[in-house]
Scaffold this motif. Structure first.
Motif, PDB file in Angstrom:
ATOM      1  N   VAL A 181      -6.454  46.357  44.108  1.00  0.00           N
ATOM      2  CA  VAL A 181      -5.734  45.614  45.144  1.00  0.00           C
ATOM      3  C   VAL A 181      -5.374  44.245  44.597  1.00  0.00           C
ATOM      4  N   GLY A 182      -4.098  43.821  44.802  1.00  0.00           N
ATOM      5  CA  GLY A 182      -3.674  42.517  44.294  1.00  0.00           C
ATOM      6  C   GLY A 182      -3.831  42.448  42.789  1.00  0.00           C
ATOM      7  N   ARG A 183      -4.504  41.369  42.279  1.00  0.00           N
ATOM      8  CA  ARG A 183      -4.747  41.260  40.843  1.00  0.00           C
ATOM      9  C   ARG A 183      -6.046  41.936  40.426  1.00  0.00           C
ATOM     10  N   SER A 184      -6.748  42.588  41.369  1.00  0.00           N
ATOM     11  CA  SER A 184      -7.958  43.331  41.039  1.00  0.00           C
ATOM     12  C   SER A 184      -7.557  44.685  40.474  1.00  0.00           C
ATOM     13  N   LYS A 185      -7.934  44.959  39.231  1.00  0.00           N
ATOM     14  CA  LYS A 185      -7.407  46.130  38.544  1.00  0.00           C
ATOM     15  C   LYS A 185      -8.166  47.414  38.807  1.00  0.00           C
ATOM     16  N   GLY A 186      -9.382  47.332  39.358  1.00  0.00           N
ATOM     17  CA  GLY A 186     -10.156  48.546  39.576  1.00  0.00           C
ATOM     18  C   GLY A 186     -10.377  49.258  38.253  1.00  0.00           C
ATOM     19  N   SER A 187     -10.082  50.564  38.210  1.00  0.00           N
ATOM     20  CA  SER A 187     -10.240  51.332  36.976  1.00  0.00           C
ATOM     21  C   SER A 187      -8.954  51.368  36.149  1.00  0.00           C
ATOM     22  N   LYS A 188      -7.912  50.722  36.628  1.00  0.00           N
ATOM     23  CA  LYS A 188      -6.649  50.691  35.890  1.00  0.00           C
ATOM     24  C   LYS A 188      -6.698  49.659  34.765  1.00  0.00           C
ATOM     25  N   LYS A 189      -5.663  49.685  33.922  1.00  0.00           N
ATOM     26  CA  LYS A 189      -5.521  48.708  32.854  1.00  0.00           C
ATOM     27  C   LYS A 189      -4.511  47.647  33.289  1.00  0.00           C
ATOM     28  N   LEU A 190      -4.865  46.383  33.070  1.00  0.00           N
ATOM     29  CA  LEU A 190      -3.961  45.282  33.411  1.00  0.00           C
ATOM     30  C   LEU A 190      -3.184  44.874  32.170  1.00  0.00           C
ATOM     31  N   VAL A 191      -1.870  44.769  32.318  1.00  0.00           N
ATOM     32  CA  VAL A 191      -0.993  44.466  31.186  1.00  0.00           C
ATOM     33  C   VAL A 191      -0.096  43.289  31.536  1.00  0.00           C
ATOM     34  N   VAL A 192       0.003  42.309  30.632  1.00  0.00           N
ATOM     35  CA  VAL A 192       0.954  41.219  30.797  1.00  0.00           C
ATOM     36  C   VAL A 192       2.189  41.533  29.963  1.00  0.00           C
ATOM     37  N   VAL A 193       3.347  41.341  30.538  1.00  0.00           N
ATOM     38  CA  VAL A 193       4.621  41.654  29.885  1.00  0.00           C
ATOM     39  C   VAL A 193       5.487  40.397  29.842  1.00  0.00           C
ATOM     40  N   GLY A 194       6.088  40.139  28.709  1.00  0.00           N
ATOM     41  CA  GLY A 194       7.028  39.028  28.575  1.00  0.00           C
ATOM     42  C   GLY A 194       8.353  39.524  28.042  1.00  0.00           C
ATOM     43  N   ILE A 195       9.446  38.999  28.579  1.00  0.00           N
ATOM     44  CA  ILE A 195      10.781  39.389  28.101  1.00  0.00           C
ATOM     45  C   ILE A 195      11.611  38.141  27.828  1.00  0.00           C
ATOM     46  N   GLU A 196      12.435  38.206  26.804  1.00  0.00           N
ATOM     47  CA  GLU A 196      13.421  37.167  26.529  1.00  0.00           C
ATOM     48  C   GLU A 196      14.772  37.688  26.989  1.00  0.00           C
ATOM     49  N   ARG A 197      15.374  37.011  27.941  1.00  0.00           N
ATOM     50  CA  ARG A 197      16.638  37.457  28.517  1.00  0.00           C
ATOM     51  C   ARG A 197      17.805  37.182  27.586  1.00  0.00           C
ATOM     52  N   SER A 198      18.794  38.073  27.684  1.00  0.00           N
ATOM     53  CA  SER A 198      20.051  37.897  26.961  1.00  0.00           C
ATOM     54  C   SER A 198      21.162  38.367  27.885  1.00  0.00           C
ATOM     55  N   GLY A 199      21.816  37.421  28.559  1.00  0.00           N
ATOM     56  CA  GLY A 199      22.811  37.797  29.555  1.00  0.00           C
ATOM     57  C   GLY A 199      22.144  38.542  30.690  1.00  0.00           C
ATOM     58  N   ASN A 200      22.656  39.749  30.983  1.00  0.00           N
ATOM     59  CA  ASN A 200      22.066  40.570  32.037  1.00  0.00           C
ATOM     60  C   ASN A 200      20.994  41.516  31.505  1.00  0.00           C
ATOM     61  N   GLY A 201      20.746  41.450  30.195  1.00  0.00           N
ATOM     62  CA  GLY A 201      19.793  42.365  29.587  1.00  0.00           C
ATOM     63  C   GLY A 201      18.601  41.649  28.974  1.00  0.00           C
ATOM     64  N   ILE A 202      17.987  42.319  28.005  1.00  0.00           N
ATOM     65  CA  ILE A 202      16.784  41.821  27.345  1.00  0.00           C
ATOM     66  C   ILE A 202      16.997  41.800  25.837  1.00  0.00           C
ATOM     67  N   TYR A 203      16.652  40.683  25.217  1.00  0.00           N
ATOM     68  CA  TYR A 203      16.771  40.558  23.767  1.00  0.00           C
ATOM     69  C   TYR A 203      15.526  41.081  23.058  1.00  0.00           C
ATOM     70  N   LYS A 204      14.352  40.691  23.543  1.00  0.00           N
ATOM     71  CA  LYS A 204      13.101  41.218  22.995  1.00  0.00           C
ATOM     72  C   LYS A 204      12.028  41.189  24.063  1.00  0.00           C
ATOM     73  N   ALA A 205      10.961  41.945  23.836  1.00  0.00           N
ATOM     74  CA  ALA A 205       9.886  42.034  24.822  1.00  0.00           C
ATOM     75  C   ALA A 205       8.560  42.304  24.119  1.00  0.00           C
ATOM     76  N   TYR A 206       7.472  41.854  24.762  1.00  0.00           N
ATOM     77  CA  TYR A 206       6.127  42.097  24.256  1.00  0.00           C
ATOM     78  C   TYR A 206       5.219  42.446  25.428  1.00  0.00           C
ATOM     79  N   ALA A 207       4.156  43.190  25.143  1.00  0.00           N
ATOM     80  CA  ALA A 207       3.186  43.551  26.178  1.00  0.00           C
ATOM     81  C   ALA A 207       1.788  43.559  25.576  1.00  0.00           C
ATOM     82  N   ARG A 208       0.808  43.190  26.384  1.00  0.00           N
ATOM     83  CA  ARG A 208      -0.578  43.151  25.919  1.00  0.00           C
ATOM     84  C   ARG A 208      -1.527  43.500  27.056  1.00  0.00           C
ATOM     85  N   GLU A 209      -2.476  44.360  26.751  1.00  0.00           N
ATOM     86  CA  GLU A 209      -3.541  44.643  27.708  1.00  0.00           C
ATOM     87  C   GLU A 209      -4.469  43.440  27.775  1.00  0.00           C
TER      88      GLU A 209
END
Length: 299
Positions: free
Chosen positions: A152-180
């Motif tokens: 619930v909310g930011r409480s992950k329970g048994s799931k994995k929490l992942v942070v995602v970052g994107i660099e925008r390019s116009g209406n799309g994405i230039y690059k992206a990274y993700a980390r557990e």
């Protein structure tokens, strides 16, 4: 035959024609590993002589031999090198990813052998943190895993929490990274920011309190309301496609980070075409050897 150029294109026929023998694969490893500048790993001497083992070089000073696969991710390979190249080709060119079980079916190698080599390829796909996101950047977190009533909310329970970052390019994405990450606290978010985001970036996040503490280091960080995701629509699209891709890979939630690395590596190089094989191959040659225990974190 000596290899003078990398593989070009996507054709499986052309690939198998070029890399059907161990000798041609070894020639390319020799070229990528030493090129024209051999230096003995033991004593630094610059001259070498050949040995009876194909692709191996022996230092003319200390006499220490070194194979083309030594100290790379091909180190102590237990099956023919041309099969390793073909496995790498399948991993690199199968857009939706390919499991160790499917590699086992296609190459006739043991399932554990295929999974071990695939994970070494995935280790080479991990971000080296050389190219940070700049310009307009968005950051958000998401959960990966099945339904969990305790999440619930930011409480992950048994799931994995992942942070995602994107660099925008116009209406799309230039690059992206993700980390557990273990939690959505600032101590777990900060390393992701430091590794992947430039201090000069225009960063947009939601109103989560942990981001507020990062404003001291990232002066251009702005927090806005998510509005049920409407203010982060591009971010949520990549999160949905990432989760869809992960659902097709067995074991991805249990051992998540290598699969996040693979997805983002593919995403950031989706315009490379057949060159993705060459890019990964170069990384594998320059990546230090890793053991089974290191890959699967077992003792």
């Amino acid at each position: 035959m000596k290899i003078t150029k990398m593989f070009e294109g996507l054709s499986i026929y052309d690939f198998q024609s070029q890399f059907s023998e161990d000798e041609t694969c070894t020639d390319l490893l020799v070229l990528l590993k030493w090129g024209d500048s051999y230096s003995c790993r033991n004593c630094g001497y610059k001259k070498y002589c050949a040995t009876k083992r194909y692709g191996e070089r022996r230092c003319c000073s200390c006499g220490k031999p070194e194979s083309a696969t030594a100290h790379t991710l091909f180190h102590k390979l237990k099956f023919p090198i041309h099969k390793a190249f073909f496995m790498l080709y399948l991993i690199a060119t199968t857009k939706k990813g390919i499991s160790g079980l499917e590699l086992h079916r296609k190459l006739g190698l043991h399932k554990r052998t295929c999974l071990y080599f695939k994970r070494k390829v995935m280790a080479a796909m991990a971000s080296q943190c050389n190219y940070k996101m700049s310009g307009d950047v968005e950051v958000d977190e998401t959960f990966v895993g099945g339904k969990d009533p305790s999440s619930v909310g930011r409480s992950k329970g048994s799931k994995k929490l992942v942070v995602v970052g994107i660099e925008r390019s116009g209406n799309g994405i230039y690059k992206a990274y993700a980390r557990e990450i273990p939690s959505a606290g600032v101590k777990d978010l900060r390393p992701f920011f430091e590794d992947h985001i430039s201090k000069d970036a225009n960063i947009k996040t939601d109103g989560w309190r942990s981001y507020k503490s990062l404003k001291k280091s990232y002066k251009k960080l702005t927090q806005i309301k998510s509005n049920n995701g409407k203010n982060f629509d591009v971010m949520h699209r990549i999160i949905m496609t990432m989760k869809s891709w992960l659902r097709g890979i067995p074991g991805s939630v249990r051992d998540l980070q290598p699969y996040l690395d693979e997805y983002m590596y593919r995403f950031n190089r989706h315009k490379s075409g057949g060159n993705i094989f060459n890019l990964i191959l170069k990384r594998m040659v320059n990546f230090p050897a890793v053991t089974y225990s290191q890959i699967f974190n077992v003792t």
